[in-house]
Design a protein around this motif. Sequence first.
Motif, PDB file in Angstrom:
ATOM      1  N   VAL A  61      38.115  93.515  -0.451  1.00 47.96           N
ATOM      2  CA  VAL A  61      37.167  92.426  -0.203  1.00 47.96           C
ATOM      3  C   VAL A  61      37.875  91.091  -0.379  1.00 47.96           C
ATOM      4  O   VAL A  61      38.616  90.882  -1.337  1.00 47.96           O
ATOM      5  CB  VAL A  61      35.983  92.505  -1.187  1.00 47.96           C
ATOM      6  CG1 VAL A  61      35.012  91.371  -0.941  1.00 47.96           C
ATOM      7  CG2 VAL A  61      35.271  93.843  -1.043  1.00 47.96           C
ATOM      8  N   SER A  62      37.658  90.180   0.564  1.00 44.55           N
ATOM      9  CA  SER A  62      38.252  88.843   0.461  1.00 44.55           C
ATOM     10  C   SER A  62      37.272  87.808   0.989  1.00 44.55           C
ATOM     11  O   SER A  62      36.206  88.151   1.501  1.00 44.55           O
ATOM     12  CB  SER A  62      39.571  88.773   1.241  1.00 44.55           C
ATOM     13  OG  SER A  62      39.306  88.751   2.640  1.00 44.55           O
ATOM     14  N   ALA A 143      32.423  96.533  -1.648  1.00 40.08           N
ATOM     15  CA  ALA A 143      32.075  95.168  -2.059  1.00 40.08           C
ATOM     16  C   ALA A 143      31.045  95.187  -3.185  1.00 40.08           C
ATOM     17  O   ALA A 143      30.223  96.103  -3.287  1.00 40.08           O
ATOM     18  CB  ALA A 143      31.525  94.399  -0.863  1.00 40.08           C
ATOM     19  N   SER A 146      29.520  90.403  -7.321  1.00 35.00           N
ATOM     20  CA  SER A 146      30.406  89.462  -8.016  1.00 35.00           C
ATOM     21  C   SER A 146      31.526  88.951  -7.112  1.00 35.00           C
ATOM     22  O   SER A 146      32.081  87.878  -7.359  1.00 35.00           O
ATOM     23  CB  SER A 146      31.013  90.135  -9.259  1.00 35.00           C
ATOM     24  OG  SER A 146      31.730  91.304  -8.878  1.00 35.00           O
ATOM     25  N   ASP A 147      31.849  89.703  -6.050  1.00 30.33           N
ATOM     26  CA  ASP A 147      32.894  89.260  -5.123  1.00 30.33           C
ATOM     27  C   ASP A 147      32.493  88.005  -4.354  1.00 30.33           C
ATOM     28  O   ASP A 147      33.355  87.302  -3.823  1.00 30.33           O
ATOM     29  CB  ASP A 147      33.216  90.366  -4.107  1.00 30.33           C
ATOM     30  CG  ASP A 147      33.805  91.604  -4.766  1.00 30.33           C
ATOM     31  OD1 ASP A 147      34.581  91.449  -5.732  1.00 30.33           O
ATOM     32  OD2 ASP A 147      33.488  92.724  -4.308  1.00 30.33           O
TER      33      ASP A 147
END
Length: 196
Positions: A61-62, A143, A146-147
Amino acid sequence: MIVTLIVAAEVAFWVLLGLGLATRYLLRLRALSTVLLVGLPVVDLTLFALTVVDLRGGSAVSWTHALAASYAGFSIGYGPSIVRWADGQFQHRYAGGPKPPRSPKYGPERTRHEWRIAGRTAVSAGVTLSLITLLVPLSAGAAHFSDFTSWYVKLGMAAVINAIVAGCYSLWPKEAPAGAIVEDGHVVGWKVPQSR
């Protein structure tokens, strides 16, 4: 990969928009033009679907995944006004239509304009945050909420700031310079002082 898809979606949006307007005003094929313009939301949905596929495929995840969701949110919130603007410009330039009006600068017209912007920002933020939230269950565990915490904060702040700006215009409307004749929020002339 997601950044490439976002760039491709942006290019596809403008290409479809240009083709749709050219088909409508230059080729006079209104039905085909409508089909092309209806394709604009399909670009956003495809980008979001590919984002989900990327996460489910094991990608870390980004911020790019949230950016893809925000692209769709922006298109939904601001897309109709962008299409109307482009349509007006294209019609004026290539089909003999009237010159599109500029954004109002003064009075209640300017206040309504600011509230419209605030509304579009709220819709954009709401759609984006909904899509970001959907990424969590759709990503098959890749995901987590908090991401995306910073996106919730930033988009929430953007919506609040736009609402505050519009509220300030409601409380303190922007007045035209003294002696100006204003129509629809624009200065159209100046009062000539009477000689004594």
